[in-house]
Design a protein around this motif. Structure first.
Motif, PDB file in Angstrom:
ATOM      1  N   ALA A   1       9.255  14.859  11.763  1.00 35.70           N
ATOM      2  CA  ALA A   1      10.603  15.416  11.896  1.00 35.70           C
ATOM      3  C   ALA A   1      11.107  15.911  10.545  1.00 35.70           C
ATOM      4  O   ALA A   1      10.671  15.453   9.485  1.00 35.70           O
ATOM      5  N   ASP A   2      12.046  16.854  10.597  1.00 39.79           N
ATOM      6  CA  ASP A   2      12.642  17.380   9.375  1.00 39.79           C
ATOM      7  C   ASP A   2      13.723  16.463   8.818  1.00 39.79           C
ATOM      8  O   ASP A   2      14.066  16.552   7.637  1.00 39.79           O
ATOM      9  N   SER A   3      14.263  15.622   9.669  1.00 37.00           N
ATOM     10  CA  SER A   3      15.312  14.697   9.251  1.00 37.00           C
ATOM     11  C   SER A   3      15.026  13.338   9.878  1.00 37.00           C
ATOM     12  O   SER A   3      14.279  13.232  10.851  1.00 37.00           O
ATOM     13  N   PRO A   4      15.614  12.275   9.343  1.00 34.82           N
ATOM     14  CA  PRO A   4      15.335  10.930   9.868  1.00 34.82           C
ATOM     15  C   PRO A   4      15.687  10.805  11.347  1.00 34.82           C
ATOM     16  O   PRO A   4      16.730  11.275  11.801  1.00 34.82           O
TER      17      PRO A   4
ATOM     18  N   GLN B   1       0.916  -0.240  10.399  1.00 36.27           N
ATOM     19  CA  GLN B   1       0.825   1.111   9.840  1.00 36.27           C
ATOM     20  C   GLN B   1       2.073   1.920  10.201  1.00 36.27           C
ATOM     21  O   GLN B   1       2.604   2.665   9.364  1.00 36.27           O
ATOM     22  N   GLN B   2       2.528   1.790  11.439  1.00 35.03           N
ATOM     23  CA  GLN B   2       3.727   2.513  11.852  1.00 35.03           C
ATOM     24  C   GLN B   2       4.933   2.096  11.023  1.00 35.03           C
ATOM     25  O   GLN B   2       5.705   2.944  10.552  1.00 35.03           O
ATOM     26  N   VAL B   3       5.117   0.792  10.855  1.00 33.97           N
ATOM     27  CA  VAL B   3       6.260   0.283  10.098  1.00 33.97           C
ATOM     28  C   VAL B   3       6.239   0.803   8.668  1.00 33.97           C
ATOM     29  O   VAL B   3       7.232   1.339   8.152  1.00 33.97           O
ATOM     30  N   ALA B   4       5.099   0.644   7.984  1.00 29.04           N
ATOM     31  CA  ALA B   4       5.021   1.010   6.572  1.00 29.04           C
ATOM     32  C   ALA B   4       5.212   2.509   6.367  1.00 29.04           C
ATOM     33  O   ALA B   4       5.922   2.949   5.445  1.00 29.04           O
ATOM     34  N   THR B   5       4.599   3.328   7.213  1.00 28.31           N
ATOM     35  CA  THR B   5       4.713   4.778   7.061  1.00 28.31           C
ATOM     36  C   THR B   5       6.110   5.262   7.401  1.00 28.31           C
ATOM     37  O   THR B   5       6.673   6.134   6.729  1.00 28.31           O
ATOM     38  N   TYR B   6       6.693   4.711   8.457  1.00 29.56           N
ATOM     39  CA  TYR B   6       8.051   5.093   8.853  1.00 29.56           C
ATOM     40  C   TYR B   6       9.037   4.796   7.727  1.00 29.56           C
ATOM     41  O   TYR B   6       9.893   5.625   7.382  1.00 29.56           O
ATOM     42  N   LEU B   7       8.931   3.605   7.130  1.00 32.01           N
ATOM     43  CA  LEU B   7       9.822   3.260   6.035  1.00 32.01           C
ATOM     44  C   LEU B   7       9.588   4.151   4.823  1.00 32.01           C
ATOM     45  O   LEU B   7      10.534   4.597   4.165  1.00 32.01           O
TER      46      LEU B   7
ATOM     47  N   SER C   1       8.494   7.199   4.737  1.00 33.37           N
ATOM     48  CA  SER C   1       8.984   8.565   4.978  1.00 33.37           C
ATOM     49  C   SER C   1      10.477   8.608   5.230  1.00 33.37           C
ATOM     50  O   SER C   1      11.032   9.668   5.501  1.00 33.37           O
ATOM     51  N   LYS C   2      11.114   7.451   5.154  1.00 32.42           N
ATOM     52  CA  LYS C   2      12.553   7.330   5.436  1.00 32.42           C
ATOM     53  C   LYS C   2      12.901   7.891   6.806  1.00 32.42           C
ATOM     54  O   LYS C   2      13.892   8.595   6.999  1.00 32.42           O
ATOM     55  N   GLY C   3      12.049   7.562   7.769  1.00 34.37           N
ATOM     56  CA  GLY C   3      12.344   7.880   9.149  1.00 34.37           C
ATOM     57  C   GLY C   3      11.941   9.255   9.618  1.00 34.37           C
ATOM     58  O   GLY C   3      12.312   9.651  10.727  1.00 34.37           O
ATOM     59  N   THR C   4      11.142   9.966   8.835  1.00 37.90           N
ATOM     60  CA  THR C   4      10.740  11.311   9.251  1.00 37.90           C
ATOM     61  C   THR C   4       9.329  11.365   9.817  1.00 37.90           C
ATOM     62  O   THR C   4       8.974  12.336  10.486  1.00 37.90           O
ATOM     63  N   ILE C   5       8.503  10.353   9.545  1.00 41.25           N
ATOM     64  CA  ILE C   5       7.121  10.339  10.040  1.00 41.25           C
ATOM     65  C   ILE C   5       6.855   9.030  10.770  1.00 41.25           C
ATOM     66  O   ILE C   5       7.119   7.941  10.244  1.00 41.25           O
TER      67      ILE C   5
ATOM     68  N   ILE D   1       0.836  -1.205   0.000  1.00 46.64           N
ATOM     69  CA  ILE D   1       0.000   0.000   0.000  1.00 46.64           C
ATOM     70  C   ILE D   1       0.869   1.253   0.000  1.00 46.64           C
ATOM     71  O   ILE D   1       0.494   2.295  -0.566  1.00 46.64           O
ATOM     72  N   GLN D   2       2.053   1.154   0.601  1.00 45.94           N
ATOM     73  CA  GLN D   2       2.989   2.284   0.589  1.00 45.94           C
ATOM     74  C   GLN D   2       3.959   2.229  -0.577  1.00 45.94           C
ATOM     75  O   GLN D   2       4.868   3.058  -0.678  1.00 45.94           O
TER      76      GLN D   2
END
Length: 801
Positions: free
Chosen positions: A735-738, A778-784, A786-790, A454-455
């Motif tokens: 976050a602005d950075s990972p 959901q946390q895992v997929a979104t975090y990946l 966003s490359k660690g920013t969300i 989905i991501q």
């Protein structure tokens, strides 16, 4: 292991000191004063608290000289002889002798300044121009003092003072532990050095060559400490050096060899192959496994099988019994540099400067001439002095591949989530490498593929060694003789030979390095192999830091992008493997029972008899499952001893387990994530970690890998995440950075990342588990993505505040 009782005279333990007399001569030839309370230090009588670098004296290959060490490394204490140093993370104890009725004053044991630890440079250390010319075993340079309460604490432990690290010691570095006369006994008297230590720490020359050698060692410790600190020699009642074992050098060499395969035809290059095959979806794979109520999203994810040929460093067993796995641990391809140097000095002009064989030439070429194959080193232990492992075989490993397929369905789901429609990027789908847990298999990771698709992610996965499709079929009859997924967990986590367990962990990390590199040659335009993330669950999260620290280490600007992993998500992992396994509700009783059963003590014999008779009634339901039966029987045996008030037997069993844990963790250290976590942090790789800590009521903390371990503050899931730089998160993070985050779940269980199912043993209900599963994925997929920013946290009902 509070104390390593050496059955041999110190002449054997300190073979490099020369001479044939024991330290009994020291006591016989000097006035003996026996203080009321003293530190245990009497090598001549076989009593040395460990860790202690006196056991490196006289080494011929750079490994510890353990008295009694032979060719059988199944005994954990003797197997320490395969290592080039001590554990970076285990608490350790220094023992005292007290008169009857007198004990250690606990307050003095816990008082800052009474036990101090200093980092030093030892002789023969090639990183120091000054110390490189100083004999090995001699303290050479002062570096710094560790901070009490930050780096370590101390406390009373019976008649011993225990040193408890709050951070792991640095691999390969040397430290000196100093006890001062601020330590007192319960009578209020200062604890004194042993008569032996007082003799060898004196500056008055002793008599024999051996005595003088040991005196030089102890004096070097004290001289370096006094020269760099505020201590005087009169303050010191004991000092002992400990060099931490290496961790990472062997995996670093494997990465270098994989990289070299890109330009050297003699080294096979790993290439992932995906042949043409009938179209399947993950939903169809689930249906074929008999699953029902399959989420329609899985029907929008394609499923393919590929393969990759990778080097395998574990030897093949010759029989079908678990004991046949005991000697399959990794071995070096060459003679140790320490052995080669010793032989060169002895042989002089007779030393063969030119290679004597093809493999000798390879060893010399890969090591700048420091390693050779002259049949000098029959043990071939892998250490910092011998880092090239021998390839025992090349294995064709099945690879599982998924990709977003039905974009209409996936985009409909994205619309419901408030996300824009997606299409495949011009460079292809970014890829997530997934790694499963112990006794699991790669197919279990398919549960994450809908959320990841989905991501917009493709995924690849392989089995751990001795798992799934990588079981070991000794006689090639089509049936696995060893498989941790379908058979015993000991096929991978080998308690009978912990060197094998360590090297299964390292093989898992090495396989991931090969898979990451081989992705680049898949020739699949739908895969963007320059944009790769990683997800690990349980054992997959345990081996992740070793893999990540190596794959993201700088090697060559042209090669580094081929290994790069951008963002990482880990679920239910942990560091301090021996510590968390013994504390695990799931594995602990079986492991502790196995240790007791094989100990050969009176309590061991009583337990064996209990398993034959007494446990049958209370554990009858597990008679067909040996591991479950041993675990159940062990708990019943302890309950019986407790009911009988047999405190002596209970104390003996606890002492046995303490010894085992120390030795086991030391043996596993080179494969343990704790020794790689800070490298991951230093490389600034963003890592998300989830852990179930429970709700303080019915829902228990993770019952497989504990979030924290009472006996060791740097073991478990939470300390590992913190060492990788994680911040606690209980609300959505932007976050602005990972950034790296740790999310503590109040609901769910060890497997919740992959399944919404309940777990009654963990007190996790179906509703709570399903809610936690949806939140984790959901946390895992979104975090990946966003490359660690969300990091979205949408259901705070399952989050521990």
């Amino acid at each position: 292991m509070k104390k390593l009782l050496l059955p041999l005279a110190v002449a054997s333990a300190l073979a490099g000191c020369g001479g044939g007399e024991t330290l009994e001569d020291v006591k016989n030839e000097t006035p003996t004063v026996v203080p009321q309370s003293t530190v245990v230090f009497d090598p001549g009588a076989g009593e040395i608290s460990v860790p202690n670098d006196l056991l490196l004296s006289g080494t011929t290959d750079g490994t510890l000289n353990i008295p009694g060490e032979g060719d059988d490394y199944t005994n954990p204490q003797l197997a320490l002889g395969a290592l080039d140093g001590w554990s970076t993370q285990m608490p350790y104890a220094i023992d005292f002798d007290f008169s009857p009725g007198v004990s250690l004053d606990a307050t003095s044991a816990a008082t800052p300044g009474n036990v101090r630890i200093f980092e030093v440079v030892m002789g023969a250390d090639q990183s120091s121009q000054t110390c490189a010319q100083v004999p090995a075993g001699i303290a050479c340079e002062y570096v710094k003092e560790l901070n009490f309460g930050v780096d370590f604490i101390t406390q009373a432990s019976g008649n011993s003072v225990a040193v408890v690290p709050l951070k792991p010691f640095t691999q390969g570095r040397s430290y000196i532990t100093v006890l001062t006369n601020g330590l007192t006994d319960s009578a209020g008297n200062a604890i004194a050095p042993s008569s032996t230590y007082a003799s060898v720490s004196s500056e008055d020359p002793l008599v024999t060559e051996q005595q003088l050698s040991l005196q030089a060692v102890i004096n070097s410790y004290e001289d370096v400490i006094v020269g760099g600190s505020d201590l005087s020699k009169d303050d010191i009642i004991y000092s002992a050096a400990m060099t931490m074992q290496s961790a990472g050098e062997v995996l670093g060499t494997i990465k270098s060899l994989l990289a070299a395969s890109l330009t050297q035809d003699s080294l096979p290059k790993p290439e992932m192959m995906i042949p043409q095959q009938p179209a399947l979806t993950v939903g169809q794979v689930f249906a074929a496994q008999g699953m029902q109520d399959i989420n329609p999203a899985f029907n929008a994810v394609s499923y393919e099988k590929g393969s990759i040929v990778l080097p395998y460093y574990l030897k093949s067993p010759q029989g079908k019994e678990l004991s046949d796995l005991n000697n399959t641990y990794w071995q070096a391809n060459c003679d140790s540099a320490v052995t080669v140097l010793g032989y060169k000095e002895q042989a002089g002009e007779a030393f063969p400067e030119q290679p004597v064989s093809e493999n000798d030439a390879i060893c010399a070429a890969l090591s700048g001439g420091q390693l050779r194959d002259l049949s000098l080193d029959d043990k071939r232990h892998l250490t910092k002095y011998n880092t090239i492992p021998k390839v025992q075989s090349y294995r064709n490993i099945p690879v599982q591949v998924t990709k977003p397929a039905d974009l209409m369905t996936l985009n409909a789901i994205r619309s419901q989530l408030g996300l824009d429609a997606m299409s495949m990027p011009a460079a292809g789908w970014p890829v997530v490498i997934m790694q499963h847990g112990i006794t699991s298999r790669k197919e279990d990771m398919l549960a994450l593929t809908a959320a990841l698709s989905i991501q917009g992610f493709a995924t690849v996965a392989i089995d751990h060694p001795a798992h799934g499709e990588r079981g070991i079929d000794v006689d090639n009859d089509g049936t696995d003789d060893f498989n941790a997924t379908t058979g015993s967990v000991l096929a991978y986590m080998n308690l009978n030979s912990l060197l094998v367990a360590r090297d299964n962990l390292r093989q898992s990390a090495a396989d991931l390095l090969g898979l990451r590199l081989g992705l680049n040659f898949a020739n699949d335009p739908m895969l963007n192999t320059m944009d790769v993330g990683f997800v690990g669950h349980s054992l997959g999260a345990v081996v992740a830091p070793a893999f990540l620290s190596m794959t993201n280490a700088e090697l060559d600007p042209q090669v580094d992008p081929l290994f790069k992993v951008n963002t990482v998500a880990l679920g239910s992992g942990g560091g301090g493997i021996a510590n968390f396994l013994l504390a695990s509700d799931s594995f602990g009783p079986f492991i502790q029972g196995s240790v007791l059963a094989g100990a050969g003590t009176d309590e061991s014999a009583a337990f064996g008899a209990f398993l034959q008779e007494g446990a049958v009634s209370s554990c009858a339901q597990f008679l067909d499952n040996q591991e479950a039966y041993v675990g159940c029987g062990y708990q019943a045996f302890l309950a019986q001893l407790t009911a009988q008030g047999d405190t002596a037997s209970l104390a003996n069993i606890q002492g046995l387990l303490t010894q085992f844990t120390y030795a086991a963790q030391t043996l596993l250290d080179a494969g343990d994530p704790t020794n790689y976590a800070m490298r991951v942090n230093a490389q600034q790789t963003p890592v998300y970690t989830s852990v179930v800590v429970g709700d303080g009521m019915e829902n228990k903390p993770d019952t497989v890998i504990p979030p924290m371990v009472e006996s060791n503050p740097i073991a478990g899931t939470i300390p590992l995440a913190m060492m990788m730089g994680a911040d606690n998160a209980a609300q959505t993070q932007l976050a602005d950075s990972p950034q790296s985050y740790l999310v503590r779940f109040s609901k769910g269980h060890h497997g919740t990342l992959l399944t919404p199912a309940a777990n009654p043993q963990a007190g996790a209900s179906a509703a709570d588990s399903a809610a936690a599963n949806a939140e984790m994925q959901q946390q895992v997929a979104t975090y990946l993505k966003s490359k660690g920013t969300i990091l979205p946290i949408t259901n705070e009902d399952v989050i521990a505040q």
